[in-house]
Design a protein around this motif. Structure first.
Motif, PDB file in Angstrom:
ATOM      1  N   ASN A 115      -8.752  -2.174   6.060  1.00 42.38           N
ATOM      2  CA  ASN A 115      -7.366  -2.612   5.407  1.00 42.38           C
ATOM      3  C   ASN A 115      -7.692  -4.181   5.920  1.00 42.38           C
ATOM      4  O   ASN A 115      -7.778  -4.240   7.047  1.00 42.38           O
ATOM      5  N   PRO A 116      -7.602  -5.178   4.713  1.00 44.82           N
ATOM      6  CA  PRO A 116      -7.439  -5.099   3.479  1.00 44.82           C
ATOM      7  C   PRO A 116      -8.461  -5.246   2.529  1.00 44.82           C
ATOM      8  O   PRO A 116      -8.297  -5.363   1.392  1.00 44.82           O
ATOM      9  N   TYR A 156      -6.268   5.577   5.568  1.00 43.90           N
ATOM     10  CA  TYR A 156      -6.522   5.617   4.109  1.00 43.90           C
ATOM     11  C   TYR A 156      -7.560   6.681   3.699  1.00 43.90           C
ATOM     12  O   TYR A 156      -8.064   6.759   2.600  1.00 43.90           O
ATOM     13  N   ARG A 166      -4.733  -9.022  -1.107  1.00 43.81           N
ATOM     14  CA  ARG A 166      -4.823  -7.383  -1.147  1.00 43.81           C
ATOM     15  C   ARG A 166      -3.903  -7.139  -2.395  1.00 43.81           C
ATOM     16  O   ARG A 166      -2.664  -7.222  -2.095  1.00 43.81           O
ATOM     17  N   SER A 217      -2.113  -3.476  -4.044  1.00 43.27           N
ATOM     18  CA  SER A 217      -2.230  -2.163  -3.977  1.00 43.27           C
ATOM     19  C   SER A 217      -2.307  -1.512  -5.425  1.00 43.27           C
ATOM     20  O   SER A 217      -1.974  -2.425  -6.309  1.00 43.27           O
ATOM     21  N   ASN A 277       0.824  -1.235  -0.036  1.00 41.95           N
ATOM     22  CA  ASN A 277       0.012  -0.003  -0.171  1.00 41.95           C
ATOM     23  C   ASN A 277       0.993   1.247  -0.058  1.00 41.95           C
ATOM     24  O   ASN A 277       0.500   2.403   0.628  1.00 41.95           O
TER      25      ASN A 277
END
Length: 364
Positions: free
Chosen positions: A159-160, A189, A332, A334, A34
């Protein structure tokens, strides 16, 4: 690890240490941590390079940064706490709020550091499952509060998995929470949120003294390697968190970079806009392939691969994509540079072809 040569806390020995996202080969795209794919802004580099005097300790309280953030949010500096990333502040909060016999409540799956944070504090984790759409179950969290609960953490965007809590839903949740129970809105975020209905917890600080907001300069601001996070909240609460801190964790370089990047709002917004547009493009393409990708308000997308997570991960690695795999749950991914999109989508297409039962059906 169970054969340590000295006596250690068994719950620590049993706890899995936080695992950093895997490094990428020179020919692969690292989409596992991320991070922003952009190089640091020139003004930030100049600020960092201008710091000397490494023989002296930094300002342990990061006074200038606290004052600048206080001015930005309309708060006195006493209501701002700086730490080595927001995760270090979460460790401090847990140790200040809970101990043996106490419970810390959080959604799951969520930020993978939460279980370790609770264990280090000596408390007990209470995990509330996400909803079917991978969003946080606020009613479930409220229902799980007991007399032993000392802290509740709400990660939004989560997250995630990506979904974010709505402002009105969170306000109703806070009305259900005992007024003396610490609630932390982990908004690492927040800068990537494009839905105006999503929670901005800073708007509620004056109404709820038991609410603390955690944010970071690691994501949207591109300072992941310098480790600067902050909390906003009641001054007495934050002072208690400060007592559990390791001194001098925020270097003068990190403080200088933070002050510099705060002056680059237009450049940061341009970069964030590029990432969020690419995020939405990637999600639409994955849905077209058949993936059940939840709505995301962060800088990543979630592939719910379940028991096939490790198999999907191998296909992505073969395609030059380093994702973050959570075995048994999903991956996850990014959002990185533009050049990463085509190989990412190609690898995901190969994975959904290999495991067609991961496709969402028309009934869904």
């Amino acid at each position: 690890m169970t054969d340590a040569p000295v006596q250690l806390r068994p719950e620590i020995l049993a706890q899995r240490a936080y695992q950093q996202g895997k490094p990428a080969a020179p020919t692969a795209f690292k989409l596992s941590s991320n991070e922003l794919p952009f190089q640091p802004l020139e003004a930030v580099l100049e600020a960092v390079n201008g710091v000397s005097g490494f023989n002296r300790y930094p300002d342990a309280r990061a006074t200038a940064v606290r004052e600048a953030l206080g001015a930005h949010y309309g708060l006195p500096a006493e209501q701002v706490l700086i730490g080595a990333g927001s995760v270090s502040l979460l460790y401090q909060a847990a140790q200040a709020a809970a101990g043996a016999g106490d419970e810390i409540l959080y959604p799951w799956r969520s930020f993978e550091a939460y279980p370790g944070i609770v264990t280090v504090a000596g408390a007990t984790s209470v995990q509330v499952p996400l909803k079917a759409d991978a969003s946080i179950d606020l009613d479930g969290l409220a229902d799980a509060i007991t007399e032993r609960t000392r802290m509740v953490v709400v990660c939004t965007p989560n997250n995630p998995t990506g979904p974010a809590v709505r402002q009105d839903d969170f306000e109703r949740f806070m009305e259900r929470v005992p007024s003396n129970l610490l609630v932390i809105a982990d908004e690492a975020y927040i800068e990537f949120v494009t839905d105006p209905a999503v929670l901005n917890a800073t708007r509620l600080l004056r109404d709820y003294p038991n609410l603390v907001v955690a944010r970071t300069f690691s994501k949207a601001y591109g300072l992941a390697g310098l480790r600067v996070g902050y909390m906003l909240g009641n001054a007495q609460v934050l002072q208690a968190f400060a007592t559990t801190a390791i001194p001098f964790t925020i270097s003068e370089q990190a403080q200088a970079a933070t002050l510099a990047v705060m002056q680059e709002a237009d450049a940061i917004r341009e970069r964030v806009n590029e990432i969020t547009a690419r995020r939405d493009e990637v999600r639409r393409a994955l849905i077209d392939q058949g993936w059940r990708v939840p709505e995301t308000q962060a800088n990543f997308v979630w592939l719910p691969a379940g028991e096939q997570t490790e198999g999907v991960n191998e296909i992505l690695l073969e395609g030059g994509i380093v994702a973050r795999a959570f075995p048994g749950h999903g991956l996850r991914v990014s959002i990185g540079e533009e050049a990463s999109v085509s190989p990412l989508l190609a690898a995901c297409w190969q994975a959904i072809e290999r495991y067609p039962y991961l496709r969402q059906t028309d009934a869904e």
